[in-house]
Design a protein around this motif. Sequence first.
Motif, PDB file in Angstrom:
ATOM      1  N   ALA A  54       2.727   7.680   3.627  1.00  0.00           N
ATOM      2  CA  ALA A  54       2.039   6.389   3.516  1.00  0.00           C
ATOM      3  C   ALA A  54       1.923   5.666   4.847  1.00  0.00           C
ATOM      4  O   ALA A  54       1.125   4.730   4.980  1.00  0.00           O
ATOM      5  N   ILE A  62      -1.625   5.305   6.475  1.00  0.00           N
ATOM      6  CA  ILE A  62      -2.468   4.395   5.696  1.00  0.00           C
ATOM      7  C   ILE A  62      -2.044   2.957   5.915  1.00  0.00           C
ATOM      8  O   ILE A  62      -2.872   2.050   6.084  1.00  0.00           O
ATOM      9  N   PHE A  63      -0.727   2.747   5.932  1.00  0.00           N
ATOM     10  CA  PHE A  63      -0.197   1.405   6.142  1.00  0.00           C
ATOM     11  C   PHE A  63      -0.641   0.847   7.493  1.00  0.00           C
ATOM     12  O   PHE A  63      -1.077  -0.298   7.594  1.00  0.00           O
ATOM     13  N   VAL A 114       0.821  -1.213   0.000  1.00  0.00           N
ATOM     14  CA  VAL A 114       0.000   0.000   0.000  1.00  0.00           C
ATOM     15  C   VAL A 114       0.852   1.260   0.000  1.00  0.00           C
ATOM     16  O   VAL A 114       0.344   2.353  -0.268  1.00  0.00           O
ATOM     17  N   VAL A 115       2.144   1.130   0.285  1.00  0.00           N
ATOM     18  CA  VAL A 115       3.028   2.299   0.332  1.00  0.00           C
ATOM     19  C   VAL A 115       3.218   2.887  -1.056  1.00  0.00           C
ATOM     20  O   VAL A 115       3.396   4.091  -1.224  1.00  0.00           O
ATOM     21  N   GLY A 116       3.193   2.028  -2.087  1.00  0.00           N
ATOM     22  CA  GLY A 116       3.325   2.515  -3.455  1.00  0.00           C
ATOM     23  C   GLY A 116       4.747   2.688  -3.927  1.00  0.00           C
ATOM     24  O   GLY A 116       4.994   3.359  -4.927  1.00  0.00           O
ATOM     25  N   THR A 129       7.471  -2.928  -1.946  1.00  0.00           N
ATOM     26  CA  THR A 129       6.458  -3.929  -2.292  1.00  0.00           C
ATOM     27  C   THR A 129       7.111  -5.275  -2.546  1.00  0.00           C
ATOM     28  O   THR A 129       6.684  -6.311  -2.017  1.00  0.00           O
ATOM     29  N   LYS A 184       7.419  10.255   0.737  1.00  0.00           N
ATOM     30  CA  LYS A 184       6.336   9.343   0.387  1.00  0.00           C
ATOM     31  C   LYS A 184       6.123   8.308   1.483  1.00  0.00           C
ATOM     32  O   LYS A 184       4.982   7.927   1.789  1.00  0.00           O
TER      33      LYS A 184
END
Length: 736
Positions: A524, A527-528, A294-296, A301, A520
Amino acid sequence: MSTYLYRLAHFAFRRRWLVLGLWLAAVVVTIVLAGASGGKTNDNFTIPGTESQKATDLLKQKLPVLSGGQTQIVFATKGATKVTDASYKAGVEAAITKLKTVPQVVSVSDPFVANGVSPDQHVALSQVQYSGQPVDVKDKSLDAVKEAVVPARDAGVEVEYSGSVYPGWRTAISETPEIVGLIVAFVILLITFGAFVAAGLPILTAIIGVAVTLTGVTALASVINIASASTTVALMLGLSCGIDYGLFILSRHRNNLLTGMTVEDSVALAVGTAGSSVVFAALTVIVALCGLSVVGIPFLTVMGLAAAAAVFVAMLIALTLLPAMLGFAGQKVAKFISTPLRPGHHEQVAQIAATEPEKTFGAAWARFVIRYRVALIVGGVGVLLVLALPATKIELGLPSGASKPKSDTARKAYDLTTKSFGAGYNGALLIVADGVTSSAVPAQLAASLQKLPDVAAATPLATQGQTAVVRVVPKTGPNDTATADLVHGIRNDRTTIEGSTGSHILVGGTTASNIDVSSKLSGALPIFIIVVVGLAFLLLTFAFRTILVPIKSILGFLLSMSAALGAQVAMFQWGWGEHILGVTKSETISFLPIIMLAIIFGLSSDYEVFVVSRIKEEYTKTGDARGAVQRGTGLSARVVTAAAMIMFSIFVAFMFTNDPTIKAIGFSFAAGVFLDAFVVRLTLVPAVMAIVRSKIWHHPAWFAKYVPDPDIEGRRLEHQFAEKELAGAGAPGGEG
């Protein structure tokens, strides 16, 4: 679930040659694929959607000569000598000439022509530009670079390297940490089980699982970009989780044997009961690791997915290969060693653990925790909060030459450059201008940028078509907050800088890219946490059928995580570990907190499941909440202690490397595991549960009606097994 696992273990036990053959075949196939593919991990980071990545993409499209990897070569002299002295200058110029002939090199700057000589004339900087990205620069090209600078070295000039790619940039993977970790793990298991076969089996099966995972990841590295740290994290978790899961099942199996069960029934029942906890523990780790997606950021990932694959394979190994290997071992897992000083001691300890668990040290510790529960909660929480205080001063950044060991060429290059030019020359920014319609535009942009207070130098670098690049050197280092402020300042004030040139500028380069990564990651993180903790909350709620256990688990994790991060900040960022650990004082690696959140949360859930499932098992049998806490903690203490010490030892072993990133990861994981296992799971958790008592197991009536019971403690299976034993009908669930 327990019945299905029971059947699976029966199958693996009876078809053990087939199961062993399939796993060995998997090892051979992945090794062959890894060798044939030629895959290699790397340290390339891409950040889709960020301005620095847009600048890189624009360079690839419009000015490819500047879009590839880059090496900064530092030529230095010592004492009263100067790099401009005739003999030294001749050696450097000869090296520059040879560098231009190196394969994949598209340009080499001459420091004596391009103002690359320091004011004190002790250092000269040359920029070597490659045609490909750092990951695509071949080792033979880097070897040719080393060969090309020989004339300068022969002339007595010191030559060091830095940049996005340079000779020696690839992280050398050492087998020493793994070997040391495995030796320590074997010693711990030998103490725990008192039998060579029992101590060796979890390690053997874990190694097979790691071999499958790592060779598979290496094969994939030939087609996708995989960070070198990914294999290290996968190796850490693959070994530690593989051994821990094997330990948990094997411990239950050995106790079954000592109470008189047959080997086959004992193996199947151990997997059916302890195996359920292994499945939920592994799934929680996997959810946390996959949550990195979800970090993008692609490299995170991939790192999370590689580690999740290692844990998944470890789980499969524990549920299939381990029962098969236990079939081969038979009664040998209960064949105890006998030391001359204490003959029969190990067998006596095992018999007590199996038949009189109330006499074990774990039981004594559980009684101590129950008795002094309030004081331990206050003291434990207080210690963790004090350890967490440094985390409030955390400063994030990606590794630079400054964080390398003093013996590393990148560190030497960084120090030489900083001393003679200034720290900013170690992390120049690339200002990419698009829509350039006049040859005067690059100079105009450089003049505007030069006026900024934190800029040391701004120089037009190249122009092609309507695209130009201006090199901006900050006054501060790559990880300095003032450099980040400069990057954001240029972006926020780009309209003024562009002026009437008609061009549009983007701020790029390695330093800007690192700043974007940190930004970033910070954005994130909330959200993570919401995604991962939320999913794990649902999973644990389903497993234990109560809302209070997951809440307690998450709060405990936040305490241990904060304490571990605080310890990391103190040791690495503040420099307390400079002499103890041999580390260089530097910023906290920007991706470390989010990786710690994923991995330590997963591992803490492991211990939570191991301890609480045993407590729930006892509560289900007796209905005595406080007594169940005491007995369950006592029964699980030895296994959790051994499991945590194994993980702790493996993570500590990785601290004995020269790579500062791996060292920081190893320390942080080791601290997190130690604090979570011993302070939180074996102290605070039972203390809280002893206070809350039966209310901890409360759930709404609708929950019991609509949510299926996974029977994580194996209560139904043990009941069925007992009935079948009395009836002489054999195995529950059908096979017998």
